[in-house]
Design a protein around this motif. Structure first.
Motif, short mmCIF file in Angstrom:
data_model
loop_
_atom_site.label_atom_id
_atom_site.label_comp_id
_atom_site.label_asym_id
_atom_site.label_seq_id
_atom_site.Cartn_x
_atom_site.Cartn_y
_atom_site.Cartn_z
N ASP A 469 0.86 -1.18 0.00
CA ASP A 469 0.00 0.00 0.00
C ASP A 469 0.89 1.23 0.00
O ASP A 469 1.75 1.39 0.88
N ILE A 470 0.69 2.10 -0.97
CA ILE A 470 1.53 3.29 -1.08
C ILE A 470 1.34 4.22 0.12
O ILE A 470 2.27 4.91 0.55
N ASN A 471 0.14 4.21 0.71
CA ASN A 471 -0.11 5.07 1.87
C ASN A 471 0.74 4.64 3.06
O ASN A 471 1.18 5.47 3.87
N GLU A 472 0.94 3.33 3.22
CA GLU A 472 1.78 2.86 4.32
C GLU A 472 3.22 3.35 4.13
O GLU A 472 3.89 3.71 5.11
N ILE A 473 3.69 3.35 2.88
CA ILE A 473 5.05 3.85 2.63
C ILE A 473 5.13 5.33 2.99
O ILE A 473 6.12 5.79 3.59
N ILE A 474 4.09 6.09 2.67
CA ILE A 474 4.09 7.53 2.99
C ILE A 474 4.09 7.74 4.50
O ILE A 474 4.82 8.59 5.02
N GLU A 475 3.28 6.95 5.24
CA GLU A 475 3.22 7.09 6.69
C GLU A 475 4.57 6.76 7.33
O GLU A 475 5.01 7.44 8.27
N GLU A 476 5.23 5.73 6.84
CA GLU A 476 6.55 5.38 7.38
C GLU A 476 7.55 6.51 7.15
O GLU A 476 8.36 6.83 8.02
N ALA A 477 7.51 7.10 5.95
CA ALA A 477 8.43 8.20 5.67
C ALA A 477 8.13 9.40 6.56
O ALA A 477 9.05 10.07 7.07
N LEU A 478 6.82 9.71 6.78
CA LEU A 478 6.46 10.85 7.63
C LEU A 478 6.86 10.61 9.07
O LEU A 478 7.30 11.54 9.78
N GLN A 479 6.71 9.38 9.51
CA GLN A 479 7.12 9.06 10.89
C GLN A 479 8.60 9.32 11.09
O GLN A 479 9.04 9.77 12.15
N HIS A 480 9.38 9.10 10.04
CA HIS A 480 10.82 9.31 10.13
C HIS A 480 11.18 10.80 10.05
O HIS A 480 12.19 11.23 10.65
N LEU A 481 10.36 11.60 9.35
CA LEU A 481 10.74 12.99 9.09
C LEU A 481 9.98 14.01 9.92
O LEU A 481 10.34 15.20 9.91
N ARG A 482 8.92 13.62 10.63
CA ARG A 482 8.17 14.60 11.43
C ARG A 482 9.03 15.27 12.49
O ARG A 482 8.90 16.49 12.72
N PRO A 483 9.93 14.53 13.18
CA PRO A 483 10.78 15.23 14.16
C PRO A 483 11.60 16.35 13.53
O PRO A 483 11.75 17.42 14.13
N LEU A 484 12.12 16.14 12.31
CA LEU A 484 12.89 17.18 11.63
C LEU A 484 12.01 18.37 11.30
O LEU A 484 12.43 19.53 11.44
N ALA A 485 10.76 18.10 10.89
CA ALA A 485 9.84 19.20 10.57
C ALA A 485 9.49 20.00 11.82
O ALA A 485 9.42 21.24 11.79
N ARG A 486 9.23 19.30 12.95
CA ARG A 486 8.92 20.02 14.19
C ARG A 486 10.10 20.88 14.63
O ARG A 486 9.94 21.99 15.13
#
Length: 622
Positions: A469-486
Motif C-alpha cells: 500500500d503506497i499510503n503505508e510507505i508515505i506514513e513510514e516516511a512521515l514518521q521518520h521525518l516529522r521530528p525534523l519538521a517540528r
C-alpha cells in the motif's frame, strides 16, 4: 613594390599547394575510389558510339515526318504488261535473285510518269534508279528532251568498282541535274550514316533539297524517323490511272524508286528499308536540320565527373536505403532527360554509361562505407571497453572510499554521543558536540547518496516488486521525518485517499517519498506548511508533495533533475548533494511512472509522481 608582391605570392601559392596535397594524401583511399568510378564511367562512355542511336530510334518508334516528301515506288508487278510478251519471264520472276535498275526502264512508261508528275508543279523530282549504260542507247524526240531534261528532275549517278563516276543517259550539258545515290554500310552491314560526296558529284539529296550536308569526315548520322511506310507513298499504277488526290505533288519533293529485288536489300536501325526510303529519311533530316548533335568526349567526361561526385555525396551522406532511392531516381531522370532531348532537339547524351557510372559508384562506395562503419565500430567497441573499465575503476574507487569513510564516521558519532551524555551540564561544549553530530550526519547522508547512485547505475541492478500500500510507505516516511519538521517549525498535513494495493519496489518508493518530503522541509522556511496528498484514478496512483517554500526559478526547472545539480541560488543557502531529485526521477521511471514539478517563486513548489496500476510482472533490468 611589384617584385616584393611577386616574391610574397609564390611562397603563398606553394603553401596552398602543399596544404591541398596534404588534404588529398590523407584521403587518398577515398579519392582513388572516386577516380576508379570515373574511369569506369568514361570507359563505358567510349563504347557509347554511334550505334547507340539504334536503340534510341527503336525506343521512340515512328515519328512525324515532313509532309513535303512524297515517295513513288515502282513494283515488279507494274511491269507485267511490258514483259507479258516474253515467254516464261513472269513465271520465272520469283527465281530472280537480283533485279537491276535496268529492269524498270521503259521509255514510254517513264515519259508518261514524269509528265503526269511535272504537270502538278513539284519542287523537285529525284530518280533514285540509275539509267546509264545499263539501258543502252535512248533515242529522244524534242518532247522527250523537254521532259527528261526538265531542270526539276535530278537523275541518280553511281560509281563502279574503280571509283569512277558513272553518269546517266539524261545528263544535261552542265551536268547539274545529277546526284549520287550512294549508300554506305557499316561493318555490320547496317546503313547508319551518309557521307559528303565529291565536289563534282553532290549527293542526290543535296540536289533535290538545295541544301548542303555539314562537313564531317566520319559521316553524318541519319536521323531515322521510323520504319517502313512512314512517308506518303504512291504506286505507279495509281499515277498512271489517275487515282491520286488533287495536287498530290504540288510543291513536293518527289523520290522515285523501285523494288530492286524480291525483298529490300538495306538493313537499318529501324529494320529493312528500300534505297528510296533511306534517301527519304536523309531528305527529311536535311529539310528539318535534324542532324544529331553531340559534344566532344571531354565535355561528357567532365559531366561524368560531376555526376560521380554527386553520387558519392549521396551515398556517403544519406542512409543506404535513401541513397539507393536517390541513385535510382537520378539514373531514371537522366535516361528520361536523354530521351527527351534526343527526340526534341536531336542532341545525343549518353543514357547507358551514366547507369554504369552510378552502379559502379554504388558498389564501390557502399563497400567503402561498410569498411568505414566497421572500422568505426571497432574503435567504438574499443572505446566502450575502455570506458567500461574506467567506469568500473571509478565505481570501485568511490565505493571503497565511501565504505572506508562509513566506519570512522560511525565511530565519531558514537564518541560524540558519549561525550554529549557525559558533559550535558556544559552548555558551550554541548552546543559544539551537537554541531559536530549534525555535520557527521550530513556527511553520512552524502556518502549514502553516492552509494545509492552507484548501485542504481550498476549493470546488475534490478528492482524487486511486491504488493504493498503506497499510503503505508508515505506514513513510514512521515514518521521518520516529522521530528525534523517540528525542529524547523514546519507543519505537515496529509490527505491520503484509501487505495488498492499496488505492485512496486517498497525500498525504492520509500526512498522517493523521503527525498521529496525531505526536500520540502529543507527549502520551506520556519512556520511554513507541507501537504502530502495521494489519490487514485482509473489507470494511475498519484502522489503529490506541496510546500510553501521559496520556489524554483523557471530557468532551473529542467536542471534540478540532473545528477549533482541544484538551483542556481541554493548553493549558499542550503546544503545538499544534488542527487535527491535525480534518484526520484530515476526510481519512478523504472516503475513506468512519471514525475512532474510545478513551482512559482515565493509561493512554493509541488512535486508529483504517478505509478501505473497495471505494472508489468517482469522485473526491470538496468
Amino acid at each position: 613594390m611589384l617584385r616584393r608582391v611577386q616574391k610574397g605570392l609564390i611562397p603563398h601559392l606553394l603553401y596552398r599547394l602543399e596544404v591541398l596535397l596534404r588534404f588529398f594524401s590523407r584521403r587518398r583511399g577515398f579519392w582513388l575510389r572516386c577516380l576508379l568510378c570515373w574511369l569506369i564511367g568514361c570507359l563505358a562512355l567510349s563504347n557509347d558510339e554511334i550505334t547507340s542511336y539504334d536503340q534510341r530510334f527503336q525506343l521512340r518508334g515512328d515519328q512525324k515526318t515532313s509532309p513535303q516528301i512524297v515517295l513513288i515506288t515502282i513494283k515488279q508487278s507494274d511491269f507485267a504488261m511490258i514483259y507479258d510478251a516474253r515467254t516464261n519471264f513472269l513465271d520465272n520472276m520469283s527465281e530472280v535473285t537480283d533485279i537491276t535498275d535496268s529492269f524498270f526502264w521503259n521509255k514510254p512508261l517513264w515519259s508518261e510518269l514524269l509528265l503526269r508528275i511535272l504537270r502538278q508543279n513539284p519542287q523537285s523530282v529525284g530518280v533514285t534508279l540509275y539509267f546509264g549504260d545499263n539501258i543502252g542507247t535512248v533515242r529522244m524526240t524534242p518532247e522527250d528532251q523537254r521532259i527528261f531534261l526538265d531542270p526539276r528532275i535530278v537523275w541518280a549517278s553511281t560509281t563502279n568498282s574503280l571509283e569512277r563516276i558513272l553518269t546517266p543517259v539524261f545528263t544535261n550539258r552542265d551536268h547539274n541535274n545529277l546526284g549520287s545515290n550512294e549508300l554506305r554500310r557499316d561493318e555490320d552491314g547496317v546503313v547508319r550514316r551518309v557521307f559528303p560526296q565529291r565536289a563534282e558529284m553532290p549527293h542526290l539529296v543535296e540536289k533535290i533539297t538545295g541544301k548542303k550536308f555539314p562537313t564531317q569526315l566520319a559521316g553524318l548520322a541519319i536521323n531515322y524517323r521510323g520504319s517502313a511506310r512512314v512517308f506518303k507513298q504512291y504506286s505507279l499504277s495509281e499515277i498512271i490511272y489517275d487515282e491520286l488526290p488533287a495536287n498530290a505533288f504540288t510543291d513536293k519533293i518527289i523520290l522515285i524508286g523501285a523494288e530492286t529485288s524480291s525483298a529490300p536489300v538495306y538493313m537499318t536501325p529501324m529494320g529493312t528499308l528500300s534505297r528510296t526510303e533511306i534517301l527519304a529519311h536523309i531528305t527529311d533530316t536535311v529539310l528539318g536540320d535534324k542532324w544529331i548533335k553531340r559534344l566532344s568526349f571531354v565535355w561528357y567526361a567532365a559531366g561524368f565527373f560531376v555526376l560521380m561526385l554527386m553520387a558519392v555525396f549521396v551515398i556517403t551522406t544519406y542512409p543506404q536505403s535513401v541513397a539507393l532511392f536517390f541513385i535510382l531516381w537520378i539514373g531514371t531522370l537522366l535516361a528520361a532527360l536523354s530521351a527527351w532531348v534526343f527526340d526534341t532537339f536531336y542532341f545525343w547524351s549518353p543514357a547507358f554509361s551514366p547507369f554504369v557510372l552510378l552502379a559502379t559508384s554504388w558498389i564501390i562506395f557502399i563497400g567503402y562505407q561498410a569498411t568505414k562503419i566497421e572500422r568505426q565500430n571497432f574503435h567504438l567497441q574499443q572505446e566502450q571497453e575502455y570506458l567500461a573499465q574506467l567506469e568500473q575503476l571509478k565505481n570501485n574507487f568511490v565505493s571503497l572510499i565511501s565504505h572506508d569513510l562509513k566506519t570512522p564516521i560511525a565511530k565519531i558519532q558514537a564518541i560524540v554521543d558519549r561525550l554529549l551524555t557525559q558533559h550535558s551540564q556544559d552548555a558551550e561544549l554541548g552546543q559544539d558536540l551537537k554541531s559536530l553530530r549534525l555535520f557527521s550526519d550530513e556527511l553520512n547522508r552524502y556518502i549514502q547518496s553516492i552509494l545509492k547512485v552507484l548501485r542504481v547505475e550498476s549493470r546488475d541492478f534490478k528492482i524487486n516488486k511486491e504488493v504493498a500500500d503506497i499510503n503505508e510507505i508515505i506514513e513510514e516516511a512521515l514518521q521518520h521525518l516529522r521530528p525534523l519538521a517540528r525542529e524547523r517549525g514546519i507543519q505537515i498535513h496529509t490527505a491520503l485517499e484509501p487505495m488498492f494495493s499496488v505492485e512496486f519496489d517498497t525500498t525504492l518508493l520509500k526512498e522517493v517519498v523521503i527525498n521529496l518530503i525531505e526536500n520540502a522541509i529543507k527549502y520551506t522556511p520556519s512556520g511554513g506548511q507541507i501537504e502530502v496528498i495521494s489519490h487514485e484514478s482509473e489507470e494511475y496512483v498519484h502522489v503529490l508533495v506541496k510546500d510553501t517554500g521559496e520556489g524554483i526559478k523557471p530557468e532551473d526547472m529542467e536542471k534540478v533533475w540532473g545528477k549533482f545539480t541544484r538551483g542556481s541560488d541554493q548553493d549558499l543557502r542550503t546544503k545538499g548533494t544534488g542527487l535527491g531529485l535525480y534518484l526520484v526521477k530515476y526510481f519512478i521511471e523504472l516503475h513506468g511512472g512519471k514525475v512532474t514539478m510545478e513551482s512559482k517563486v515565493g509561493l512554493g513548489t509541488t512535486v508529483a509522481f504517478t505509478l501505473p496500476l497495471d505494472a508489468e510482472e517482469d522485473e526491470v533490468l538496468v
